[in-house]
Design a protein around this motif. Structure first.
Motif, short mmCIF file in Angstrom:
data_model
loop_
_atom_site.label_atom_id
_atom_site.label_comp_id
_atom_site.label_asym_id
_atom_site.label_seq_id
_atom_site.Cartn_x
_atom_site.Cartn_y
_atom_site.Cartn_z
N ALA A 142 1.06 -1.02 -0.11
CA ALA A 142 0.41 -0.14 -0.01
C ALA A 142 0.99 1.25 -0.10
N GLN A 143 2.16 1.00 1.21
CA GLN A 143 2.75 2.31 0.63
C GLN A 143 3.66 2.12 -0.03
N ALA A 144 3.69 1.11 -0.94
CA ALA A 144 4.64 1.42 -2.34
C ALA A 144 4.21 1.79 -3.40
N CYS B 202 10.10 1.58 6.34
CA CYS B 202 9.76 2.26 7.47
C CYS B 202 7.97 1.74 7.89
N ALA B 203 7.10 1.67 6.33
CA ALA B 203 6.17 1.05 6.38
C ALA B 203 5.88 -0.19 7.00
N GLY B 204 6.85 -1.77 6.41
CA GLY B 204 7.32 -2.67 7.19
C GLY B 204 7.94 -2.53 7.94
N GLY B 205 8.15 -1.94 8.91
CA GLY B 205 8.60 -1.62 10.00
C GLY B 205 7.23 -0.85 11.09
N VAL B 206 6.47 -0.46 10.68
CA VAL B 206 5.98 0.18 11.51
C VAL B 206 4.76 -0.90 11.58
#
Ligand SMILES: Cc1ncc(COP(=O)(O)O)c(C=O)c1O
Length: 454
Positions: free
Chosen positions: A67-69, A318-322
């Motif tokens: 989704a972020q990508a 960072c979206a993966g981290g969140v």
């Protein structure tokens, strides 16, 4: 699509990490299990390189990254910020309120490199430019880029590049199994006093930082310094104006049953590096956490950290981290690590009787199993036997993935493996690890190493 080539040198175009072996191609993964294209299943007892925390195959994390990508994958960190970067920084600083600033990178080596540069710049901004030396432990491992490798005491990685490495002062690590104090109180090394001696010897006006892994990873193999060690380190660093950098790339992010391993000692560092389990393997993500006090002189001085990388502060990683952290919280996985730790260590205890097993130690879901040629004298197996490598291959043949580590006993000799499963592991899977471990041990004992009966 043409059929895939065999996965080995020289048949494939991949420059493999080892050019002498062939690689099974992993097709899918779920929880603690990897499945290759032939359908063979491997129990991933190390979560890759001590990375996979939330387990393989978590769809929510993949979806959050996708989704972020789609929304915005990348913005230049010198000009813009993005929502996942802001959210991850805020999340990390809320988890560890001693630290007020987070800087994001892609690997542990990059984070260590940046942390040491930050320590140096901090002192320059404070008009104390003579403070440039770094003190580190031996054994230790902080990464493979040249400054991180300079800080690492891992001889077989250093030897080829020795001329390029910078001087780092090394002091002995608190490594209980191999310390001559045999656990007695008053040991200069195990108490941390040896750091004060080194700072005095070098001159505190020259020392910028002390870096240490709170729980040893690919160095002292899950050795846990005794109570009081990091309290003393903090006291010494404060007394001599030396920044304490805690390298939690491997032991942080819940691996030891606390969010940061240093919490077990109730002290804070000035700069922390964190990586591996931070994204659980879904994105190449690392971070440095710094106190406001470390960063403020830069803000008030030159205004910018003199360090930059194209992919720092990356929106998708960072979206993966969140997403990984929110999964960790939703499933209370750090608490689960603490709860499953006794199950793991009780199960591993049956291996203590094995003639090649010298020590089993660790914290949380991080265990080190050290092999010896002679249990009574703790004599390591001669390096020429390449025992850790043979054992790791035998384990893989038995469908078990473990992490080998060599050279810790005296810089050359020393064989151990790490066990660091996903935090979601169950009791049955732990029992399976031990059973396959024993199979691999027996296999090695018979074929690749002749044990000298004492
Ligand atoms: C404590 C520690 N620091 C730094 C690193 C380097 O991390 P990376 O391999 O992601 O560069 C490692 C890697 O194992 C590590 O264990």
């Amino acid at each position: 699509m043409p059929p895939l080539q065999p996965h080995r040198y020289p048949d494939s175009n991949v420059f493999y990490r080892n050019l002498r072996r062939s690689y099974p191609l992993i097709d899918r993964a779920e929880g603690c299990w990897l499945v290759d294209t032939s359908g063979r299943r491997y129990l991933d007892a190390t979560g890759g390189a001590m990375v996979v925390s939330v387990g393989h195959g978590v769809a929510e994390i993949a979806e959050a990254m996708a989704a972020q990508a789609k929304r915005v994958a990348y913005v230049n960190g010198t000009a813009f910020t993005s929502e996942p970067v802001e959210r991850l920084a805020s999340d990390l600083c809320q988890r560890s309120p001693a630290y007020g600033k987070s800087y994001f990178l892609g690997s542990g080596s990059e984070a260590v490199e940046a942390a040491l540069k930050l320590a140096r710049q901090h002192w320059v901004e404070r008009k104390r430019p003579s403070k440039h030396k770094v003190i580190a432990l031996t054994p230790s491992y902080h990464g493979n880029t040249l400054l991180a490798l300079s800080a690492s005491a891992r001889e077989h990685y250093r030897i080829l590049y020795r001329e390029w490495l910078v001087d780092v002062v090394h002091i002995p690590a608190p490594y209980a199994y191999r310390c001559s104090c045999a656990g007695a109180s008053g040991c200069r090394i195990c108490s941390g006093d040896v750091l004060e001696e080194a700072i005095r010897r070098e001159g505190s006006e020259t020392v910028a930082a002390f870096i240490a892994e709170p729980v040893g990873g690919s160095s002292t193999g899950a050795s846990v310094p005794r109570r009081g060690y990091f309290e003393r380190i903090r006291e010494i660093c404060d007394a001599y104006d030396v920044l304490f950098v805690a390298d939690e790339i491997l032991c942080g992010a819940g691996r030891t049953g606390r969010w940061l391993a240093l919490e077990h000692w109730g002290v804070n560092a000035d700069i922390v590096t964190i990586g591996k389990a931070l994204s659980g393997g879904y994105a190449p993500l690392s971070a440095i956490l710094a106190t406001e006090g470390v960063v403020a002189p830069i803000a008030e001085g030159s205004g910018a950290f003199v360090h930059a990388q194209t992919f720092s502060h990356h929106a998708v990683t960072c979206a993966g981290g969140v997403a990984a952290l929110s999964y960790l919280d939703a499933h209370r996985l750090v608490e689960r690590v603490a709860a499953m730790s006794p199950v793991l260590f009780e199960a591993l205890a049956v291996l203590r009787d094995h003639p090649l097993v010298g020590d089993i130690r660790g914290r949380g879901l991080l265990a080190g199993i050290e092999f010896v040629a002679d249990k009574s004298t703790r004599t390591p197996i001669p390096r020429a036997k390449r025992f850790a490598e043979h054992f790791t291959q035998a384990a893989q043949d038995a469908g078990l993935i473990v992490w080998p580590n060599v050279g810790h006993a005296d810089g050359v000799n020393g064989d151990l493996v790490l066990i660091a499963p996903p935090f979601t592991i169950g009791s049955d899977e732990i029992a399976e690890i031990v059973s396959r471990f024993r199979t691999a041990l027996d296999e090695c004992r018979g074929e690749t190493f002749t044990h000298r009966k004492s």
